[in-house]
Structures are given as C-alpha cells and as structure tokens.
Design a protein around this motif. Structure first.
Motif, PDB file in Angstrom:
ATOM      1  N   LEU A 110       0.820  -1.207   0.000  1.00 52.71           N
ATOM      2  CA  LEU A 110       0.000   0.000   0.000  1.00 52.71           C
ATOM      3  C   LEU A 110       0.861   1.267   0.000  1.00 52.71           C
ATOM      4  CD1 LEU A 110      -2.800  -0.930   2.571  1.00 52.71           C
ATOM      5  CD2 LEU A 110      -3.061  -0.687   0.104  1.00 52.71           C
ATOM      6  N   LEU A 111       2.045   1.188   0.614  1.00 55.56           N
ATOM      7  CA  LEU A 111       2.915   2.349   0.754  1.00 55.56           C
ATOM      8  C   LEU A 111       3.864   2.533  -0.423  1.00 55.56           C
ATOM      9  CD1 LEU A 111       3.894   1.832   4.509  1.00 55.56           C
ATOM     10  CD2 LEU A 111       2.228   3.470   3.607  1.00 55.56           C
ATOM     11  N   ARG A 112       3.818   1.650  -1.385  1.00 50.62           N
ATOM     12  CA  ARG A 112       4.771   1.684  -2.491  1.00 50.62           C
ATOM     13  C   ARG A 112       4.619   2.980  -3.291  1.00 50.62           C
ATOM     14  NH1 ARG A 112       0.204  -0.453  -4.308  1.00 50.62           N
ATOM     15  NH2 ARG A 112      -0.380  -0.229  -6.519  1.00 50.62           N
ATOM     16  N   PRO A 113       5.688   3.433  -3.952  1.00 52.92           N
ATOM     17  CA  PRO A 113       5.591   4.599  -4.842  1.00 52.92           C
ATOM     18  C   PRO A 113       4.597   4.345  -5.963  1.00 52.92           C
ATOM     19  CG  PRO A 113       7.878   4.095  -4.365  1.00 52.92           C
ATOM     20  CD  PRO A 113       7.075   2.941  -3.834  1.00 52.92           C
ATOM     21  N   ARG A 114       3.830   5.349  -6.294  1.00 50.20           N
ATOM     22  CA  ARG A 114       2.813   5.226  -7.335  1.00 50.20           C
ATOM     23  C   ARG A 114       3.221   6.032  -8.569  1.00 50.20           C
ATOM     24  NH1 ARG A 114      -1.819   3.129  -4.726  1.00 50.20           N
ATOM     25  NH2 ARG A 114      -1.006   2.155  -2.815  1.00 50.20           N
ATOM     26  N   PHE A 115       2.869   5.515  -9.723  1.00 53.29           N
ATOM     27  CA  PHE A 115       3.129   6.200 -10.981  1.00 53.29           C
ATOM     28  C   PHE A 115       1.782   6.440 -11.654  1.00 53.29           C
ATOM     29  CE2 PHE A 115       6.881   3.732  -9.961  1.00 53.29           C
ATOM     30  CZ  PHE A 115       7.896   4.650 -10.134  1.00 53.29           C
TER      31      PHE A 115
ATOM     32  N   ALA B  47       6.411  10.316  -1.007  1.00 59.95           N
ATOM     33  CA  ALA B  47       6.555  10.282   0.452  1.00 59.95           C
ATOM     34  C   ALA B  47       5.325  10.882   1.124  1.00 59.95           C
ATOM     35  CB  ALA B  47       7.810  11.031   0.880  1.00 59.95           C
ATOM     36  N   LEU B  48       4.837  12.003   0.596  1.00 61.85           N
ATOM     37  CA  LEU B  48       3.614  12.587   1.129  1.00 61.85           C
ATOM     38  C   LEU B  48       2.440  11.620   0.976  1.00 61.85           C
ATOM     39  CD1 LEU B  48       4.007  16.238  -0.197  1.00 61.85           C
ATOM     40  CD2 LEU B  48       3.867  15.566   2.206  1.00 61.85           C
ATOM     41  N   GLY B  49       2.398  10.912  -0.149  1.00 64.52           N
ATOM     42  CA  GLY B  49       1.353   9.909  -0.343  1.00 64.52           C
ATOM     43  C   GLY B  49       1.453   8.770   0.655  1.00 64.52           C
ATOM     44  N   SER B  50       2.668   8.317   0.936  1.00 63.75           N
ATOM     45  CA  SER B  50       2.867   7.240   1.918  1.00 63.75           C
ATOM     46  C   SER B  50       2.428   7.681   3.310  1.00 63.75           C
ATOM     47  CB  SER B  50       4.342   6.818   1.950  1.00 63.75           C
ATOM     48  OG  SER B  50       4.729   6.227   0.727  1.00 63.75           O
ATOM     49  N   LEU B  51       2.743   8.915   3.671  1.00 66.93           N
ATOM     50  CA  LEU B  51       2.353   9.423   4.987  1.00 66.93           C
ATOM     51  C   LEU B  51       0.842   9.550   5.091  1.00 66.93           C
ATOM     52  CD1 LEU B  51       5.153  12.090   5.485  1.00 66.93           C
ATOM     53  CD2 LEU B  51       4.894   9.943   6.740  1.00 66.93           C
TER      54      LEU B  51
ATOM     55  N   LEU C 172      -1.555   7.674   7.825  1.00 64.97           N
ATOM     56  CA  LEU C 172      -2.564   8.363   8.639  1.00 64.97           C
ATOM     57  C   LEU C 172      -3.929   7.712   8.493  1.00 64.97           C
ATOM     58  CD1 LEU C 172      -1.553  12.099   8.057  1.00 64.97           C
ATOM     59  CD2 LEU C 172      -1.317  10.771  10.168  1.00 64.97           C
ATOM     60  N   TYR C 173      -4.226   7.218   7.293  1.00 64.03           N
ATOM     61  CA  TYR C 173      -5.494   6.503   7.089  1.00 64.03           C
ATOM     62  C   TYR C 173      -5.499   5.174   7.841  1.00 64.03           C
ATOM     63  CZ  TYR C 173      -9.134   3.769   4.805  1.00 64.03           C
ATOM     64  OH  TYR C 173     -10.222   2.968   4.576  1.00 64.03           O
ATOM     65  N   LEU C 174      -4.399   4.431   7.726  1.00 65.45           N
ATOM     66  CA  LEU C 174      -4.327   3.128   8.387  1.00 65.45           C
ATOM     67  C   LEU C 174      -4.369   3.256   9.909  1.00 65.45           C
ATOM     68  CD1 LEU C 174      -1.557   1.402   6.202  1.00 65.45           C
ATOM     69  CD2 LEU C 174      -4.033   0.977   6.133  1.00 65.45           C
ATOM     70  N   LEU C 175      -3.836   4.354  10.424  1.00 64.02           N
ATOM     71  CA  LEU C 175      -3.766   4.555  11.872  1.00 64.02           C
ATOM     72  C   LEU C 175      -4.855   5.483  12.383  1.00 64.02           C
ATOM     73  CD1 LEU C 175       0.111   5.042  12.157  1.00 64.02           C
ATOM     74  CD2 LEU C 175      -1.185   2.979  12.760  1.00 64.02           C
ATOM     75  N   SER C 176      -5.853   5.745  11.551  1.00 68.94           N
ATOM     76  CA  SER C 176      -6.905   6.678  11.949  1.00 68.94           C
ATOM     77  C   SER C 176      -7.686   6.149  13.144  1.00 68.94           C
ATOM     78  CB  SER C 176      -7.862   6.932  10.780  1.00 68.94           C
ATOM     79  OG  SER C 176      -8.444   5.725  10.344  1.00 68.94           O
ATOM     80  N   ARG C 177      -8.148   7.065  13.973  1.00 71.67           N
ATOM     81  CA  ARG C 177      -8.863   6.722  15.198  1.00 71.67           C
ATOM     82  C   ARG C 177     -10.237   6.162  14.869  1.00 71.67           C
ATOM     83  NH1 ARG C 177     -12.427   8.834  18.832  1.00 71.67           N
ATOM     84  NH2 ARG C 177     -11.977   8.449  21.044  1.00 71.67           N
ATOM     85  N   ILE C 178     -10.630   5.107  15.542  1.00 69.49           N
ATOM     86  CA  ILE C 178     -11.947   4.493  15.368  1.00 69.49           C
ATOM     87  C   ILE C 178     -12.962   5.275  16.199  1.00 69.49           C
ATOM     88  CG2 ILE C 178     -13.329   2.391  15.640  1.00 69.49           C
ATOM     89  CD1 ILE C 178     -10.671   0.820  15.460  1.00 69.49           C
TER      90      ILE C 178
END
Length: 421
Positions: A127-132, A230-234, A238-244
């Motif tokens: 999911l964190l991989r660089p995107r093109f 890098a901004l995309g990975s961060l 933040l989405y994966l660690l978002s508060r429930i």
C-alpha cells in the motif's frame, strides 16, 4: 441561454452609497466593502491542512516581498529542500525496511507469530509503495500526431521557458490547467481545462502554457517522484492509523496503541509539509514569471483576472447544462455554440466584479488554498516588476489551426458538460 444583462440599483445598507450592479453578480459597495465576500471559506479539514494555512499566512507576505525584489527569480535549492529530500528518503527507507523485514519473517519462518507479523507487513508495504500516475481514461488525450500545431506551440513555449515540451495533452471541462507525469518513464502530461482555456485570449493562453511548463522548469518538489510519493505514503499511514469513532472496548485499546505511531506519522507529515510549502508557493511565483516571459506581463495579469472569475464560468456551464434538461433534442445545437457562449459571457463580466474578486481575495488571503499564493498577490507581483513583452506570439492562421485540432475535444467535452458529466 446566457440571458440579457440587467443593472440593479440599490443603496448600501452600511454607508448609504448608491450601488449599481449587474444582476448576474453579487451586489457590493466599493465605498465600504459591504458584501464583498458574502460566503465563508471552508474550514480546514484536519490538523495538517490547518497547519498549512497557518504557515501560508505567516510566510505569505514575506515571500511576496522577497520575490518582488528578486527580479531575477529562478529555481533554487535551499536547506529546507535538502532536509525535505532527506526526510522523504527516510519515509521510503522505512517502506523498504517493512517489505524486506516482512519477506525475511515469512521466508525464514522463525516460529511463533513472527511469520504472521511478516505476512501483515507485506500488504502494508504494498500500500505504501511509490505510485506512478496513468493517463486519464475519462478525458480526451491528444498526442503529437493528433495536434501537431498545438504541440509545436507547446515546444516553442517550452524553449522560451528553458525546458522541453510534453508527450500528451489531456482535455477536460474544468476551469483549470495543470502538468504532471505518467508511467514508469515519467512522461509529461499537460491537462487543459476548456472551462478556463475558452475564457482566455490568445496571449493569455500562451501565458497559461508558459506558467504550466514553468513548473517543469522550476522543479515542482511537492509533486516530484521522491517527495510526492513520500507525502502519499504518509497520508496512507494516517489513514491506516486513523482513530476508530465510538469504539468498543477492544477498539479503544487499538486506538490507544495507535496513538504514538499516529503522532509520529503526523509529525513527519507536518515537517515535510513545512519544508516544502515555501518552495511550492515560490514555485508559483516563478511559474508566473515564465507566464509573463512567454505571453507578456499584460497577458499574465489578464490570466490572473480570469482565474479570479473562474467561478462565474463554472456557474455558466452548469446553467447551460440545466437549461437542456427535458430538451435533449437541442443538444447538438447547444454543443456547437457552448464555448462561444462562454467566451461571450467572459467578455460581458463587468469591471466591478473583477474588483470585487480582488478585494475578496485580499480578505481571505491564504484561507482557501494553502499551496498557491492568493491570486491577488500573484497579480500584484507581476505588476510590481518590470513589464515584459511576449516572447511567443500566435497569428490568426496558427490560432485557427490549433482551434481546428482541438475541435474534436471541444465537441466531446461540451457534450459531457451538457449531459451533466
């Protein structure tokens, strides 16, 4: 479909001055600024955007003063840019470590829950991989063979800017334009929004293309391969660690577990934002300088004015679409004249509306868009430095050829707009 222009006369409820306003636009008072900005800017969504806007406000006027006194504005790399690159590299390094660690845990099978942990690391790293980016599938894409005169014009403007042209041009109905890259080979893509393009004169279109190609020449760090990803990975972290929200007891424990890593990720995102925001805004001023160099200062200022009233173009296109509901038989005739009607509407916008938008921009400042300097400041900077003549011009024959090459895209985009697409 645009209707007739009617003047509305009233007294200002604040100072009593007479107000004469085109009925299509917001009534306001030039004497006391009553109703200059009847709407409210949207509140920033989340801490990251709130920080961006605060930093933009703090540094905006200072940056304007810097770029106004620096008439030889050019790309540069400062300490903040180097630190941003280092932080972005660290973000990507963590992604690589997560992937390698996951593979080792799964392959070596050290017993216990470690292989399970490794199996969890691998999809996260994916999911964190660089995107093109890819070419847009829902837009008309033109290549050099489809529009040789347009691409030749882009090449000429690129030469004046000090860069090369593009590999493809995407055309849509937005009141905007942009540049990006696509594919593993990072080919260049220019996107032209006809909602803006058809508002502009020939010189203003050259200024627009000069501005967009200027982003390539100036280096757009926020959208570059390393920092942009890098901004995309961060953001993904933040989405994966978002508060429930409204958590159960186990979910509350998970929220507590996420607290520290989420804080670390948010801190890294804010730091990277802080380090790149100034360069991004400076890059806009630099791109404006390229716009003036290519199309002339007068054309670049006209482009700024068009951007200020672009919301009026959006309303006009929406009105055209709504007018066709229940009258689809007239769609063909409406399509053929849509862009001419938009151009006529633009020409009919009174000077008072341009002035209101400038004053509105001054009131809002950076509260709407943190990544771009306010348009009224960009306009002021163009007028504050030495005026430039056009380095690139388009005669009637060349302009007609470009228009012909865009005719297919103009019809297709017009049909989509009128069909509500």
């Amino acid at each position: 479909m645009l209707g007739t222009v009617e003047e509305r006369v009233q007294s200002c409820p604040e100072c009593g001055e007479e107000i004469r306003t085109d009925h299509r636009f917001v009534p306001w008072c030039a004497a006391c600024d009553w109703n200059v900005d009847p709407g409210e800017p949207e509140e920033p969504g989340g801490r990251l955007e709130a920080l961006r806007r605060r930093l933009a406000r703090e540094h905006g006027e200072r940056l304007l003063a810097e770029v106004t006194t620096d008439e030889a504005l050019r790309p540069r790399r400062d300490a903040a840019s180097v630190l941003a690159l280092a932080l972005a590299s660290a973000v990507h390094g963590f992604t690589v470590a997560l992937f390698v660690g996951g593979v080792l845990l799964v392959v070596l099978g050290w017993g216990g829950a470690l292989p399970v942990l490794g199996a969890l690391c691998l999809p996260i790293a994916w999911l964190l991989r660089p995107r093109f980016s890819r070419l847009p599938e829902d837009e008309q894409v033109l290549y050099r063979s489809d529009a040789p005169e347009l691409f030749a014009l882009i090449d000429e403007i690129g030469g004046a800017v000090g860069t090369t042209g593009v590999h493809a041009v995407a055309v849509n109905g937005e009141t905007n334009a942009s540049v990006s890259t696509y594919g593993l080979r990072r080919r260049r893509l220019l996107t032209i929004g006809l909602g803006l393009w058809e508002m502009l004169t020939a010189g203003q279109r050259i200024a627009l293309l000069g501005h967009e190609l200027g982003h390539y020449a100036g280096g757009d760090t926020r959208h570059g391969l390393v920092i942009g990803n890098a901004l995309g990975s961060l953001r993904t972290w933040l989405y994966l660690l978002s508060r429930i929200e409204s958590p159960t007891a186990p979910e509350a424990v998970l929220n507590a577990f996420y607290l520290l890593p989420r804080g670390a990720v948010l801190g890294a995102a804010m730091a990277l934002d802080h380090l790149t925001l100034r360069a991004t805004q400076r890059g806009e001023y630099l791109a404006d300088s390229f716009a003036a160099r290519c199309g002339s200062t007068e054309a670049a200022v006209g482009l700024m004015d068009a951007l200020m009233v672009s919301g009026s173009a959006d309303v006009t296109l929406l009105r055209e679409s709504n007018a066709l509901r229940g009258h689809r038989g007239a769609a063909g005739e409406a399509e053929s004249g849509l862009w001419d009607r938009l151009a006529a509407h633009t020409e009919s916008i009174p000077a008072s509306e341009y002035e209101r938008q400038r004053r509105r921009g001054a009131l809002r400042g950076h509260s709407v868009d943190s990544t771009h300097p306010p348009t009224h400041l960009r306009r002021s900077r163009l007028l504050a430095v030495a005026a430039l003549p056009a380095a690139v011009t388009v005669d009637a024959a060349r302009g007609s050829a470009v228009r012909t090459e865009l005719s297919g895209a103009r019809k297709l985009v017009a049909r989509r707009i009128l069909n509500g697409g």
